[in-house]
Design a protein around this motif. Sequence first.
Motif, PDB file in Angstrom:
ATOM      1  N   LEU A  24       0.832  -1.208   0.000  1.00  0.00           N
ATOM      2  CA  LEU A  24       0.000   0.000   0.000  1.00  0.00           C
ATOM      3  C   LEU A  24       0.863   1.255   0.000  1.00  0.00           C
ATOM      4  N   ASN A  25       0.536   2.193  -0.888  1.00  0.00           N
ATOM      5  CA  ASN A  25       1.188   3.497  -0.925  1.00  0.00           C
ATOM      6  C   ASN A  25       0.109   4.579  -0.965  1.00  0.00           C
ATOM      7  N   VAL A  26       0.114   5.453   0.025  1.00  0.00           N
ATOM      8  CA  VAL A  26      -0.850   6.544   0.062  1.00  0.00           C
ATOM      9  C   VAL A  26      -0.318   7.648   0.966  1.00  0.00           C
ATOM     10  N   GLU A  27      -0.653   8.893   0.636  1.00  0.00           N
ATOM     11  CA  GLU A  27      -0.259  10.032   1.455  1.00  0.00           C
ATOM     12  C   GLU A  27      -1.505  10.694   2.031  1.00  0.00           C
ATOM     13  N   ILE A  28      -1.490  10.925   3.336  1.00  0.00           N
ATOM     14  CA  ILE A  28      -2.581  11.608   4.018  1.00  0.00           C
ATOM     15  C   ILE A  28      -2.164  13.057   4.209  1.00  0.00           C
ATOM     16  N   PRO A  29      -2.874  14.000   3.617  1.00  0.00           N
ATOM     17  CA  PRO A  29      -2.431  15.395   3.619  1.00  0.00           C
ATOM     18  C   PRO A  29      -2.531  16.066   4.981  1.00  0.00           C
ATOM     19  N   PHE A 189     -17.500  15.822   9.886  1.00  0.00           N
ATOM     20  CA  PHE A 189     -16.181  16.064  10.460  1.00  0.00           C
ATOM     21  C   PHE A 189     -15.017  15.960   9.464  1.00  0.00           C
ATOM     22  N   CYS A 190     -15.240  15.375   8.294  1.00  0.00           N
ATOM     23  CA  CYS A 190     -14.120  15.101   7.377  1.00  0.00           C
ATOM     24  C   CYS A 190     -14.211  15.902   6.084  1.00  0.00           C
ATOM     25  N   ASP A 191     -13.050  16.216   5.523  1.00  0.00           N
ATOM     26  CA  ASP A 191     -12.962  16.985   4.282  1.00  0.00           C
ATOM     27  C   ASP A 191     -12.770  16.082   3.068  1.00  0.00           C
ATOM     28  N   CYS A 192     -11.983  15.012   3.249  1.00  0.00           N
ATOM     29  CA  CYS A 192     -11.612  14.146   2.139  1.00  0.00           C
ATOM     30  C   CYS A 192     -11.636  12.701   2.631  1.00  0.00           C
ATOM     31  N   ALA A 193     -11.254  11.764   1.774  1.00  0.00           N
ATOM     32  CA  ALA A 193     -11.417  10.359   2.155  1.00  0.00           C
ATOM     33  C   ALA A 193     -10.355   9.460   1.525  1.00  0.00           C
ATOM     34  N   ILE A 194     -10.050   8.400   2.251  1.00  0.00           N
ATOM     35  CA  ILE A 194      -9.319   7.262   1.688  1.00  0.00           C
ATOM     36  C   ILE A 194     -10.331   6.144   1.546  1.00  0.00           C
ATOM     37  N   TYR A 195     -10.506   5.681   0.311  1.00  0.00           N
ATOM     38  CA  TYR A 195     -11.515   4.661   0.044  1.00  0.00           C
ATOM     39  C   TYR A 195     -10.841   3.318  -0.197  1.00  0.00           C
ATOM     40  N   ILE A 196     -11.244   2.305   0.597  1.00  0.00           N
ATOM     41  CA  ILE A 196     -10.731   0.944   0.432  1.00  0.00           C
ATOM     42  C   ILE A 196     -11.811   0.131  -0.260  1.00  0.00           C
ATOM     43  N   GLY A 197     -11.588  -0.181  -1.505  1.00  0.00           N
ATOM     44  CA  GLY A 197     -12.604  -0.843  -2.311  1.00  0.00           C
ATOM     45  C   GLY A 197     -12.403  -2.338  -2.423  1.00  0.00           C
ATOM     46  N   LYS A 198     -13.014  -2.916  -3.424  1.00  0.00           N
ATOM     47  CA  LYS A 198     -12.904  -4.355  -3.660  1.00  0.00           C
ATOM     48  C   LYS A 198     -11.445  -4.719  -3.923  1.00  0.00           C
ATOM     49  N   ASP A 199     -11.072  -5.937  -3.487  1.00  0.00           N
ATOM     50  CA  ASP A 199      -9.696  -6.423  -3.632  1.00  0.00           C
ATOM     51  C   ASP A 199      -8.702  -5.480  -2.956  1.00  0.00           C
ATOM     52  N   ASN A 200      -9.202  -4.738  -1.941  1.00  0.00           N
ATOM     53  CA  ASN A 200      -8.370  -3.836  -1.136  1.00  0.00           C
ATOM     54  C   ASN A 200      -7.648  -2.774  -1.961  1.00  0.00           C
ATOM     55  N   GLU A 201      -8.280  -2.387  -3.055  1.00  0.00           N
ATOM     56  CA  GLU A 201      -7.745  -1.269  -3.832  1.00  0.00           C
ATOM     57  C   GLU A 201      -7.995   0.017  -3.043  1.00  0.00           C
ATOM     58  N   VAL A 202      -6.935   0.824  -2.864  1.00  0.00           N
ATOM     59  CA  VAL A 202      -7.030   2.025  -2.029  1.00  0.00           C
ATOM     60  C   VAL A 202      -6.878   3.272  -2.896  1.00  0.00           C
ATOM     61  N   ASN A 203      -7.844   4.198  -2.761  1.00  0.00           N
ATOM     62  CA  ASN A 203      -7.806   5.450  -3.518  1.00  0.00           C
ATOM     63  C   ASN A 203      -8.059   6.636  -2.598  1.00  0.00           C
ATOM     64  N   TYR A 204      -7.393   7.746  -2.897  1.00  0.00           N
ATOM     65  CA  TYR A 204      -7.597   8.975  -2.146  1.00  0.00           C
ATOM     66  C   TYR A 204      -8.570   9.870  -2.903  1.00  0.00           C
ATOM     67  N   PHE A 205      -9.592  10.392  -2.199  1.00  0.00           N
ATOM     68  CA  PHE A 205     -10.577  11.288  -2.784  1.00  0.00           C
ATOM     69  C   PHE A 205     -10.468  12.654  -2.124  1.00  0.00           C
ATOM     70  N   GLU A 206     -10.229  13.675  -2.915  1.00  0.00           N
ATOM     71  CA  GLU A 206     -10.175  15.036  -2.396  1.00  0.00           C
ATOM     72  C   GLU A 206     -11.545  15.487  -1.896  1.00  0.00           C
ATOM     73  N   ASP A 207     -12.598  14.961  -2.513  1.00  0.00           N
ATOM     74  CA  ASP A 207     -13.979  15.305  -2.165  1.00  0.00           C
ATOM     75  C   ASP A 207     -14.624  14.098  -1.483  1.00  0.00           C
ATOM     76  N   ILE A 208     -14.990  14.232  -0.217  1.00  0.00           N
ATOM     77  CA  ILE A 208     -15.568  13.105   0.519  1.00  0.00           C
ATOM     78  C   ILE A 208     -16.896  12.649  -0.083  1.00  0.00           C
ATOM     79  N   GLU A 209     -17.648  13.566  -0.676  1.00  0.00           N
ATOM     80  CA  GLU A 209     -18.932  13.201  -1.277  1.00  0.00           C
ATOM     81  C   GLU A 209     -18.744  12.170  -2.395  1.00  0.00           C
ATOM     82  N   LYS A 210     -17.682  12.326  -3.175  1.00  0.00           N
ATOM     83  CA  LYS A 210     -17.417  11.378  -4.271  1.00  0.00           C
ATOM     84  C   LYS A 210     -17.059   9.997  -3.726  1.00  0.00           C
ATOM     85  N   ALA A 211     -16.311   9.984  -2.612  1.00  0.00           N
ATOM     86  CA  ALA A 211     -15.960   8.704  -1.992  1.00  0.00           C
ATOM     87  C   ALA A 211     -17.196   8.009  -1.442  1.00  0.00           C
TER      88      ALA A 211
END
Length: 221
Positions: A24-29, A189-211
């Motif tokens: 897993l590689n991801v940056e939390i701003p 309480f949150c501005d953005c999101a880290i989404y853990i999807g199927k097969d543990n694919e991880v994506n960062y969303f700048e907009d929490i609504e989209k996540a």
Amino acid sequence: MIKIENLTKSYRTPQGRHYVFKGLNVEIPSGKSVALIGRNGAGKSTLLRMIGGIDRPDSGSITTDKTISWPVGLSGGFQGSLTGRENVKFVARLYAKQEELKEKVAFVEEFAELGKYFDMPIKTYSSGMKSRLGFGLSMAFEFDYYLVDEVTSVGDSSFKQKCAKYFKGLNKKSNFLMVSHSLNSLKEFCDCAIYIGKDNEVNYFEDIEKALEKHKIEQAA
């Protein structure tokens, strides 16, 4: 910023090794509160525990120059044979300056509203009393990031209102890394999101609504 690099986490099961994350590689701003979103069992709480140093990855690294709390309201780490006051003093010695100790202990005593039980062994506490002490302890210290896993308030209605007040105050001056089944709480309480999807694919969303929209679609599928 919290930087997660090449992180792998797995557990042994009777059916073989189960991988929660692989490379897993991801940056939390910095300066943003982040929701961790995904299906049950996706690894949200596991990731939160690793960021907080409570759990360890098999390999990879988590680095930051920010201060990170233990999970808000955590009560599992209390020493049962010690009193509430003694447990609070122990934690305060780790996270506060010597001259702040009395202030921190007094804050938790007032906040938790345990009365005489504050000077009784933790093993005599109900689960609710432990939670009140744990929540008060979390509110007593300042961190850049607070880890929040489903716990926002405990106790009766007046105590819940007090917890909510402090919780919202924290959110104005610090950031949250938050796991919750309440989508409204995540949006509040949150501005953005880290989404853990199927097969543990991880994506960062700048907009929490989209996540959250992606989460709803995946849940319905």
